[in-house]
Design a protein around this motif. Structure first.
Motif, PDB file in Angstrom:
ATOM      1  N   GLU A  89      -2.695  15.525   8.054  1.00 27.38           N
ATOM      2  CA  GLU A  89      -4.042  15.126   7.653  1.00 27.38           C
ATOM      3  C   GLU A  89      -3.996  14.275   6.382  1.00 27.38           C
ATOM      4  OE1 GLU A  89      -8.016  15.196   8.934  1.00 27.38           O
ATOM      5  OE2 GLU A  89      -6.169  15.953   9.835  1.00 27.38           O
ATOM      6  N   ALA A  90      -3.070  14.587   5.501  1.00 25.35           N
ATOM      7  CA  ALA A  90      -2.942  13.815   4.260  1.00 25.35           C
ATOM      8  C   ALA A  90      -2.520  12.371   4.559  1.00 25.35           C
ATOM      9  CB  ALA A  90      -1.931  14.486   3.343  1.00 25.35           C
ATOM     10  N   GLU A  91      -1.619  12.187   5.518  1.00 26.61           N
ATOM     11  CA  GLU A  91      -1.178  10.846   5.878  1.00 26.61           C
ATOM     12  C   GLU A  91      -2.321  10.042   6.501  1.00 26.61           C
ATOM     13  OE1 GLU A  91       2.187  11.482   8.394  1.00 26.61           O
ATOM     14  OE2 GLU A  91       3.599  11.606   6.731  1.00 26.61           O
ATOM     15  N   TRP A  92      -3.124  10.721   7.317  1.00 22.40           N
ATOM     16  CA  TRP A  92      -4.271  10.041   7.921  1.00 22.40           C
ATOM     17  C   TRP A  92      -5.284   9.636   6.846  1.00 22.40           C
ATOM     18  CZ3 TRP A  92      -4.582   7.581  12.195  1.00 22.40           C
ATOM     19  CH2 TRP A  92      -3.877   7.992  13.315  1.00 22.40           C
ATOM     20  N   GLU A  93      -5.523  10.506   5.907  1.00 19.71           N
ATOM     21  CA  GLU A  93      -6.465  10.195   4.828  1.00 19.71           C
ATOM     22  C   GLU A  93      -5.966   9.020   3.997  1.00 19.71           C
ATOM     23  OE1 GLU A  93      -9.367  11.163   4.224  1.00 19.71           O
ATOM     24  OE2 GLU A  93      -9.646  13.009   5.375  1.00 19.71           O
ATOM     25  N   ASP A  94      -4.662   8.970   3.784  1.00 17.68           N
ATOM     26  CA  ASP A  94      -4.085   7.870   3.020  1.00 17.68           C
ATOM     27  C   ASP A  94      -4.243   6.547   3.768  1.00 17.68           C
ATOM     28  OD1 ASP A  94      -2.385   6.796   0.810  1.00 17.68           O
ATOM     29  OD2 ASP A  94      -0.990   6.442   2.468  1.00 17.68           O
ATOM     30  N   GLU A  95      -4.009   6.573   5.073  1.00 18.31           N
ATOM     31  CA  GLU A  95      -4.152   5.363   5.881  1.00 18.31           C
ATOM     32  C   GLU A  95      -5.617   4.923   5.936  1.00 18.31           C
ATOM     33  OE1 GLU A  95      -2.120   2.377   7.497  1.00 18.31           O
ATOM     34  OE2 GLU A  95      -1.097   4.287   7.119  1.00 18.31           O
ATOM     35  N   PHE A  96      -6.512   5.896   6.040  1.00 14.47           N
ATOM     36  CA  PHE A  96      -7.944   5.603   6.096  1.00 14.47           C
ATOM     37  C   PHE A  96      -8.428   4.998   4.777  1.00 14.47           C
ATOM     38  CE2 PHE A  96     -12.402   7.490   7.046  1.00 14.47           C
ATOM     39  CZ  PHE A  96     -12.811   6.269   7.573  1.00 14.47           C
ATOM     40  N   SER A  97      -7.884   5.485   3.673  1.00 17.68           N
ATOM     41  CA  SER A  97      -8.283   4.960   2.363  1.00 17.68           C
ATOM     42  C   SER A  97      -7.837   3.506   2.197  1.00 17.68           C
ATOM     43  CB  SER A  97      -7.690   5.828   1.246  1.00 17.68           C
ATOM     44  OG  SER A  97      -6.273   5.758   1.257  1.00 17.68           O
ATOM     45  N   LYS A  98      -6.702   3.144   2.780  1.00 18.75           N
ATOM     46  CA  LYS A  98      -6.267   1.744   2.751  1.00 18.75           C
ATOM     47  C   LYS A  98      -7.256   0.868   3.527  1.00 18.75           C
ATOM     48  CE  LYS A  98      -1.286   2.779   2.578  1.00 18.75           C
ATOM     49  NZ  LYS A  98      -0.002   2.621   3.315  1.00 18.75           N
ATOM     50  N   TYR A  99      -7.680   1.361   4.682  1.00 13.93           N
ATOM     51  CA  TYR A  99      -8.615   0.607   5.520  1.00 13.93           C
ATOM     52  C   TYR A  99      -9.947   0.396   4.812  1.00 13.93           C
ATOM     53  CZ  TYR A  99     -11.731  -0.352   9.488  1.00 13.93           C
ATOM     54  OH  TYR A  99     -12.668  -0.893  10.339  1.00 13.93           O
ATOM     55  N   LYS A 100     -10.365   1.371   4.016  1.00 13.12           N
ATOM     56  CA  LYS A 100     -11.651   1.291   3.322  1.00 13.12           C
ATOM     57  C   LYS A 100     -11.699   0.180   2.283  1.00 13.12           C
ATOM     58  CE  LYS A 100     -12.838   6.214   3.785  1.00 13.12           C
ATOM     59  NZ  LYS A 100     -13.067   7.488   3.055  1.00 13.12           N
TER      60      LYS A 100
ATOM     61  N   LEU B  45     -13.263   9.784  10.133  1.00 11.80           N
ATOM     62  CA  LEU B  45     -11.810   9.762  10.290  1.00 11.80           C
ATOM     63  C   LEU B  45     -11.422   9.810  11.762  1.00 11.80           C
ATOM     64  CD1 LEU B  45      -8.995   9.801   9.014  1.00 11.80           C
ATOM     65  CD2 LEU B  45      -9.179  12.302   8.863  1.00 11.80           C
ATOM     66  N   THR B  46     -12.164  10.553  12.560  1.00 13.88           N
ATOM     67  CA  THR B  46     -11.885  10.645  14.000  1.00 13.88           C
ATOM     68  C   THR B  46     -12.045   9.289  14.669  1.00 13.88           C
ATOM     69  OG1 THR B  46     -12.626  12.949  14.033  1.00 13.88           O
ATOM     70  CG2 THR B  46     -12.501  11.791  16.144  1.00 13.88           C
ATOM     71  N   GLU B  47     -13.100   8.563  14.298  1.00 13.23           N
ATOM     72  CA  GLU B  47     -13.309   7.230  14.856  1.00 13.23           C
ATOM     73  C   GLU B  47     -12.223   6.263  14.397  1.00 13.23           C
ATOM     74  OE1 GLU B  47     -18.209   7.247  15.170  1.00 13.23           O
ATOM     75  OE2 GLU B  47     -17.212   6.682  13.289  1.00 13.23           O
ATOM     76  N   PHE B  48     -11.781   6.427  13.167  1.00  9.67           N
ATOM     77  CA  PHE B  48     -10.716   5.568  12.660  1.00  9.67           C
ATOM     78  C   PHE B  48      -9.411   5.810  13.423  1.00  9.67           C
ATOM     79  CE2 PHE B  48      -7.016   5.229   9.797  1.00  9.67           C
ATOM     80  CZ  PHE B  48      -7.005   3.861   9.617  1.00  9.67           C
ATOM     81  N   LYS B  49      -9.151   7.065  13.762  1.00 13.98           N
ATOM     82  CA  LYS B  49      -7.923   7.379  14.498  1.00 13.98           C
ATOM     83  C   LYS B  49      -7.885   6.642  15.830  1.00 13.98           C
ATOM     84  CE  LYS B  49      -7.011  11.984  12.559  1.00 13.98           C
ATOM     85  NZ  LYS B  49      -6.888  13.436  12.856  1.00 13.98           N
TER      86      LYS B  49
END
Length: 401
Positions: free
Chosen positions: A105-116, A130-134
């Motif tokens: 979950e931490a890796e996903w949050e990190d990737e999502f923060s880059k996208y933001k 986050l689910t939609e981003f995945k």
């Protein structure tokens, strides 16, 4: 004198014996070479396919057709990625590092923060979860991994076949060209993505990749596909021995022009996708209430409309599509005047049937406001149409004597 006669007879017998042995060995050597074997030091050694022949050509043909199938998969997957607006979800490019998607979950949050941090999230997807981003991340990740698979499918067998002596002298530069083109295609894909990550000069601009780079990326993929398929088919399929005639020469030229028109129509679809031009006039055969829309030349200079005006881009795609259908129909009718082998007739019949199917798909996509499944089918249909055009050209190719 007697000694001289004996010496002469002895030399003649030895020469005759050597000639007889050479005659006896020649068929054996040819038989061994055909099977990739040579006799060195009295022992048979195997050199599989050291000399290109019909069997090795079939192997290479199947490999190249298989590679073209993988390229087709990449084109289709890329189209779906574009339709689902997933292409800008991965904001970094690493050849090896990105092959493993986020796990925790931490890796996903990190990737999502880059996208933001980039315009697409700030302007269009600011309420994305986050689910939609995945979902969009996995779409783009799958496309990139498929691209790496395509690269391996070209490069690794090339190394193997090269070492085994499968390639003829004329084949080697062409295969190297294909491998180099695969690498170029990957770099061009990232160059395209970068255009969608840049901040626009005007805040209201919708984040999207450059339609020019998108067309270049699609066009290079189609060139790679056509080249691989053409080389594969010409190696696999024996050339048809069609008696030369004036009608046959004209049919070959007609088929080449038609194939070029089909390619150009498919390439124009990249501009339609890049500008979302399929959403501006959702009617057929007219565009709104007119045959020619009022805003066809709204941009200045006029040439700019061809590539940047959504109305003009859709209009051009319609004209090219109708032109392709007309040309293919004419090719079919003209082919009936030429005595052709069964395979060539089947290829032209398949091309004609696919052309009408593709037009129906295109009109349906337009009238239904570009639903993703139908639009993806229409994009795939353009490559299928191009496939049949290449097949027709392979069947009508001139026999090299």
């Amino acid at each position: 004198m007697v000694l001289l006669l004996r010496l002469a007879l002895s030399c003649r017998c030895q020469t005759a014996g050597r000639n007889l042995q050479q005659i006896q060995r020649t068929p054996l050597r040819q038989w061994l070479l055909k099977r990739g074997q040579t006799t060195e030091g009295g022992h048979a050694s195997v050199r599989a396919a050291s000399i290109p022949n019909a069997a090795s050509d079939r192997v290479l043909g199947r490999w190249l057709v298989g590679c073209s199938g993988l390229v087709l998969g990449a084109v289709v997957l890329g189209g779906v990625t574009r339709l689902t607006e997933s292409g800008l979800s991965m904001v970094d490019w690493h050849l090896v590092k990105e092959m493993k998607p986020p796990r925790s979950e931490a890796e996903w949050e990190d990737e999502f923060s880059k996208y933001k941090q980039f315009p697409e999230f700030k302007i269009m997807n600011h309420d994305m979860t986050l689910t939609e981003f995945k979902f969009i991340f996995y779409m783009e990740w799958g496309h990139r991994m498929w691209g790496r698979l395509v690269g391996l499918a070209y490069v690794l067998p090339t190394v193997y076949f090269w070492k085994r002596g499968y390639f003829s002298r004329s084949m080697k530069p062409r295969v190297l060209g294909l491998c180099g083109f695969v690498v170029f295609q990957g770099l061009l894909g990232w160059y395209m993505v970068k255009s969608g990550l840049e901040e626009k000069t005007e805040s209201h601009d919708i984040p999207r990749v450059s339609q020019y780079r998108l067309a270049a990326h699609l066009g290079s993929a189609l060139l790679l596909y056509c080249s691989s398929l053409w080389m594969g088919l010409t190696l696999m399929l024996p050339a048809n021995k069609i008696p030369d005639s004036r009608n046959l020469l004209q049919l070959r030229r007609f088929a080449k022009v038609t194939g070029g028109l089909v390619f150009l129509t498919a390439l124009s679809g990249a501009f339609v996708a890049g500008l979302d031009a399929g959403l501006v006039y959702n009617s057929f055969p007219k565009m709104g209430e007119r045959w020619i829309p009022d805003d066809l030349l709204a941009f200045s200079p006029a040439i700019k409309n061809v590539f940047e005006n959504p109305s003009t881009v859709q209009f051009d795609h319609r004209i090219l599509g109708i032109g392709s259908l007309t040309a293919i129909t004419g090719l079919y009718l003209f082919s009936r005047r030429v005595h052709l082998p069964r395979r060539a007739k089947i290829a032209i019949g398949c091309l004609t049937a696919m052309a009408y199917t593709q037009v129906v798909l295109g009109i349906s996509t337009l009238l239904l406001y570009v639903p993703t499944p139908l639009a993806a089918t229409h994009q795939s249909g353009s490559v299928a149409l191009l496939t049949f055009a290449i097949w027709v050209l392979a069947e009508l190719r001139k026999v090299v004597k």
